[in-house]
Scaffold this motif. Structure first.
Motif, PDB file in Angstrom:
ATOM      1  N   ARG A 223      26.321 -76.297  13.122  1.00  8.19           N
ATOM      2  CA  ARG A 223      27.729 -75.932  13.075  1.00  8.19           C
ATOM      3  C   ARG A 223      28.393 -76.681  11.933  1.00  8.19           C
ATOM      4  NH1 ARG A 223      29.877 -73.461  17.448  1.00  8.19           N
ATOM      5  NH2 ARG A 223      31.923 -74.328  16.996  1.00  8.19           N
ATOM      6  N   PRO A 224      29.338 -76.048  11.245  1.00 11.29           N
ATOM      7  CA  PRO A 224      30.056 -76.748  10.177  1.00 11.29           C
ATOM      8  C   PRO A 224      30.752 -77.993  10.722  1.00 11.29           C
ATOM      9  CG  PRO A 224      30.516 -74.391  10.107  1.00 11.29           C
ATOM     10  CD  PRO A 224      29.789 -74.642  11.390  1.00 11.29           C
ATOM     11  N   SER A 225      30.699 -79.041   9.960  1.00 11.68           N
ATOM     12  CA  SER A 225      31.370 -80.285  10.353  1.00 11.68           C
ATOM     13  C   SER A 225      32.826 -80.249   9.906  1.00 11.68           C
ATOM     14  CB  SER A 225      30.661 -81.476   9.710  1.00 11.68           C
ATOM     15  OG  SER A 225      30.824 -81.432   8.291  1.00 11.68           O
ATOM     16  N   SER A 226      33.577 -81.236  10.356  1.00 16.79           N
ATOM     17  CA  SER A 226      34.979 -81.319   9.930  1.00 16.79           C
ATOM     18  C   SER A 226      35.079 -81.504   8.421  1.00 16.79           C
ATOM     19  CB  SER A 226      35.675 -82.470  10.651  1.00 16.79           C
ATOM     20  OG  SER A 226      35.034 -83.707  10.363  1.00 16.79           O
ATOM     21  N   SER A 227      34.114 -82.210   7.831  1.00 21.00           N
ATOM     22  CA  SER A 227      34.134 -82.391   6.377  1.00 21.00           C
ATOM     23  C   SER A 227      33.845 -81.066   5.656  1.00 21.00           C
ATOM     24  CB  SER A 227      33.123 -83.457   5.953  1.00 21.00           C
ATOM     25  OG  SER A 227      31.811 -83.081   6.295  1.00 21.00           O
ATOM     26  N   ASP A 228      33.008 -80.196   6.262  1.00 16.60           N
ATOM     27  CA  ASP A 228      32.763 -78.879   5.676  1.00 16.60           C
ATOM     28  C   ASP A 228      34.041 -78.048   5.664  1.00 16.60           C
ATOM     29  OD1 ASP A 228      29.952 -78.981   5.049  1.00 16.60           O
ATOM     30  OD2 ASP A 228      29.543 -78.875   7.196  1.00 16.60           O
TER      31      ASP A 228
ATOM     32  N   ARG B 169      38.875 -75.792   2.862  1.00 18.80           N
ATOM     33  CA  ARG B 169      40.320 -75.753   2.615  1.00 18.80           C
ATOM     34  C   ARG B 169      40.633 -76.183   1.195  1.00 18.80           C
ATOM     35  NH1 ARG B 169      40.328 -77.631   8.045  1.00 18.80           N
ATOM     36  NH2 ARG B 169      40.411 -79.802   7.370  1.00 18.80           N
ATOM     37  N   HIS B 170      39.900 -77.168   0.692  1.00 19.39           N
ATOM     38  CA  HIS B 170      40.103 -77.622  -0.683  1.00 19.39           C
ATOM     39  C   HIS B 170      39.773 -76.496  -1.671  1.00 19.39           C
ATOM     40  CE1 HIS B 170      40.011 -80.137  -4.259  1.00 19.39           C
ATOM     41  NE2 HIS B 170      38.790 -79.709  -4.509  1.00 19.39           N
TER      42      HIS B 170
ATOM     43  N   GLY C 243      44.283 -70.914  -4.996  1.00 23.46           N
ATOM     44  CA  GLY C 243      45.598 -70.448  -4.578  1.00 23.46           C
ATOM     45  C   GLY C 243      45.590 -69.526  -3.376  1.00 23.46           C
ATOM     46  N   MET C 244      44.629 -69.728  -2.461  1.00 21.78           N
ATOM     47  CA  MET C 244      44.510 -68.835  -1.312  1.00 21.78           C
ATOM     48  C   MET C 244      44.588 -69.566   0.025  1.00 21.78           C
ATOM     49  SD  MET C 244      44.318 -65.692  -2.297  1.00 21.78           S
ATOM     50  CE  MET C 244      43.671 -64.890  -0.837  1.00 21.78           C
ATOM     51  N   SER C 245      45.061 -70.784   0.043  1.00 23.72           N
ATOM     52  CA  SER C 245      45.067 -71.560   1.289  1.00 23.72           C
ATOM     53  C   SER C 245      45.959 -70.928   2.353  1.00 23.72           C
ATOM     54  CB  SER C 245      45.520 -72.996   1.016  1.00 23.72           C
ATOM     55  OG  SER C 245      46.802 -73.017   0.402  1.00 23.72           O
ATOM     56  N   GLU C 246      47.040 -70.292   1.960  1.00 21.96           N
ATOM     57  CA  GLU C 246      47.942 -69.703   2.949  1.00 21.96           C
ATOM     58  C   GLU C 246      47.372 -68.442   3.588  1.00 21.96           C
ATOM     59  OE1 GLU C 246      51.430 -67.428   1.195  1.00 21.96           O
ATOM     60  OE2 GLU C 246      50.788 -68.612  -0.546  1.00 21.96           O
ATOM     61  N   PHE C 247      46.255 -67.936   3.053  1.00 14.93           N
ATOM     62  CA  PHE C 247      45.634 -66.725   3.583  1.00 14.93           C
ATOM     63  C   PHE C 247      44.379 -67.036   4.400  1.00 14.93           C
ATOM     64  CE2 PHE C 247      47.940 -65.522  -0.211  1.00 14.93           C
ATOM     65  CZ  PHE C 247      48.614 -64.371   0.169  1.00 14.93           C
ATOM     66  N   ALA C 248      44.184 -68.283   4.770  1.00 22.00           N
ATOM     67  CA  ALA C 248      42.926 -68.716   5.384  1.00 22.00           C
ATOM     68  C   ALA C 248      42.568 -67.927   6.633  1.00 22.00           C
ATOM     69  CB  ALA C 248      42.985 -70.210   5.706  1.00 22.00           C
ATOM     70  N   THR C 249      43.548 -67.513   7.423  1.00 20.01           N
ATOM     71  CA  THR C 249      43.265 -66.812   8.674  1.00 20.01           C
ATOM     72  C   THR C 249      43.393 -65.294   8.542  1.00 20.01           C
ATOM     73  OG1 THR C 249      45.574 -67.037   9.385  1.00 20.01           O
ATOM     74  CG2 THR C 249      44.038 -68.782  10.036  1.00 20.01           C
TER      75      THR C 249
ATOM     76  N   PHE D 245      36.123 -64.823  -3.143  1.00 20.04           N
ATOM     77  CA  PHE D 245      34.713 -64.916  -3.503  1.00 20.04           C
ATOM     78  C   PHE D 245      34.462 -66.093  -4.439  1.00 20.04           C
ATOM     79  CE2 PHE D 245      33.895 -60.509  -2.017  1.00 20.04           C
ATOM     80  CZ  PHE D 245      32.730 -60.775  -1.322  1.00 20.04           C
ATOM     81  N   ILE D 246      35.410 -66.371  -5.333  1.00 22.32           N
ATOM     82  CA  ILE D 246      35.256 -67.536  -6.209  1.00 22.32           C
ATOM     83  C   ILE D 246      35.349 -68.821  -5.391  1.00 22.32           C
ATOM     84  CG2 ILE D 246      36.268 -68.807  -8.140  1.00 22.32           C
ATOM     85  CD1 ILE D 246      37.095 -66.081  -9.309  1.00 22.32           C
ATOM     86  N   ALA D 247      36.257 -68.850  -4.408  1.00 25.64           N
ATOM     87  CA  ALA D 247      36.342 -70.011  -3.518  1.00 25.64           C
ATOM     88  C   ALA D 247      35.045 -70.205  -2.761  1.00 25.64           C
ATOM     89  CB  ALA D 247      37.507 -69.842  -2.543  1.00 25.64           C
ATOM     90  N   ARG D 248      34.414 -69.095  -2.332  1.00 24.42           N
ATOM     91  CA  ARG D 248      33.130 -69.195  -1.648  1.00 24.42           C
ATOM     92  C   ARG D 248      32.063 -69.795  -2.570  1.00 24.42           C
ATOM     93  NH1 ARG D 248      30.393 -64.468  -2.136  1.00 24.42           N
ATOM     94  NH2 ARG D 248      29.247 -65.712  -3.609  1.00 24.42           N
ATOM     95  N   ALA D 249      32.111 -69.408  -3.866  1.00 23.71           N
ATOM     96  CA  ALA D 249      31.175 -69.981  -4.833  1.00 23.71           C
ATOM     97  C   ALA D 249      31.438 -71.472  -5.031  1.00 23.71           C
ATOM     98  CB  ALA D 249      31.279 -69.249  -6.159  1.00 23.71           C
ATOM     99  N   LEU D 250      32.718 -71.869  -5.022  1.00 28.09           N
ATOM    100  CA  LEU D 250      33.040 -73.289  -5.120  1.00 28.09           C
ATOM    101  C   LEU D 250      32.519 -74.038  -3.897  1.00 28.09           C
ATOM    102  CD1 LEU D 250      36.723 -73.107  -6.444  1.00 28.09           C
ATOM    103  CD2 LEU D 250      34.671 -73.673  -7.757  1.00 28.09           C
ATOM    104  N   ALA D 251      32.664 -73.429  -2.718  1.00 33.30           N
ATOM    105  CA  ALA D 251      32.161 -74.061  -1.495  1.00 33.30           C
ATOM    106  C   ALA D 251      30.645 -74.173  -1.529  1.00 33.30           C
ATOM    107  CB  ALA D 251      32.608 -73.263  -0.272  1.00 33.30           C
TER     108      ALA D 251
END
Length: 276
Positions: free
Chosen positions: A126-131, A136-137, A143-149, A164-170
């Motif tokens: 399971r993803p940890s709190s740090s994940d 979120r970072h 610029g998509m933090s407000e759309f997280a849900t 998708f770019i955020a997913r690549a960063l993750a």
């Protein structure tokens, strides 16, 4: 139709050879449904390089990206990511064409970005709190933090590309393959993507972007690759986009159309069948 999960490109981790190119493609050939899709492709990329891949529909752009990502198996040749085969890496992020994604996939924005962490944390953990903090970072960076849900299918085209770019960063990707990410986006959304590409450049992330826009390829990328099943040119756009090379890529039916977004090359190839 390809679902979001295919774009993650999960694979085993592999150590990088420090003296090897980020990407080395040698005499690559790929067949699709028994017909040649790519033949004799050879090139290499350095860390942080941003390359525009240009060619008509059916030229093999998507095929090339899928072969590099390890989704398609070459019929001949060799692909090395920092010295190892594509299937041995978690550092490759593949962003397919938007038409190839099932936007009804039941996942919200944060879940999609967390998929990028799967290669790091494993399938059964399971993803940890740090994940989640890292996710979120990454959303904040694009610029998509407000759309997280928000459900991924409820977003605009530009917002979906940023996710998708955020997913690549993750995923902590070092090589990003983006298949026509700017198609259908307005100028403001395109500029948002280029701002993020500038951030990726600073982080030495190598990027390949498929596009039909010759002006954009010439003005916004380090180098251009002209493709039509064979590699017809690779290097500075001024050296690649010559009349003989463009005619070889698009045939005698090539048209150069001035659009608000720039000069677009159009060949009469739209009915030849899509790429895999």
């Amino acid at each position: 139709m390809t679902v979001i999960r295919e774009a993650i490109g999960l694979r085993r981790g592999s150590a990088h050879q420090q003296d090897a190119p980020v990407l080395q493609v040698t005499d690559l050939a790929v067949q699709y449904n028994g017909s040649p899709a790519l033949e004799g492709i050879s090139f290499s990329l350095r860390a942080g390089e941003q390359v525009a891949v240009v060619g008509p529909n059916g030229a093999g752009k998507s095929t090339l990206f899928k072969a590099i990502a390890g989704i398609l198996r070459p019929s001949r040749g060799h692909i090395a990511i920092a010295g190892s085969a594509p299937g041995e890496h978690i550092c490759i992020a593949y962003v397919p064409q938007r038409t190839q994604v099932d936007w009804h996939f039941p996942a919200n924005v944060a879940d999609v970005v967390m998929m990028g962490r799967a290669g790091k944390i494993g399938f059964f953990r399971r993803p940890s709190s740090s994940d989640w903090t890292f996710v979120r970072h990454c959303l904040t960076e694009v610029g998509m933090s407000e759309f997280a849900t928000r459900q991924i299918g409820e977003l605009s085209g530009g917002q979906q590309q940023r996710v998708f770019i955020a997913r690549a960063l993750a995923q902590e990707a070092e090589l990003m393959l983006m298949d026509e990410p700017l198609t259908g986006l307005d100028l403001s959304s395109q500029e948002d993507i280029f701002v993020i590409l500038d951030v990726l450049r600073q982080r030495q992330v190598t990027v390949m972007v498929a596009t039909h826009d010759l002006d954009m390829a010439a003005e916004r990328f380090d180098s251009a690759m002209l493709l039509n099943r064979k590699l017809l040119g690779f290097g500075r756009s001024a050296d690649v986009f010559t009349p003989p090379a463009l005619l070889a890529a698009y045939g005698g039916r090539l048209r150069l159309v001035e659009t608000p977004e720039g000069l677009v090359a159009i060949g009469d190839t739209c009915c030849e069948g899509g790429e895999p």
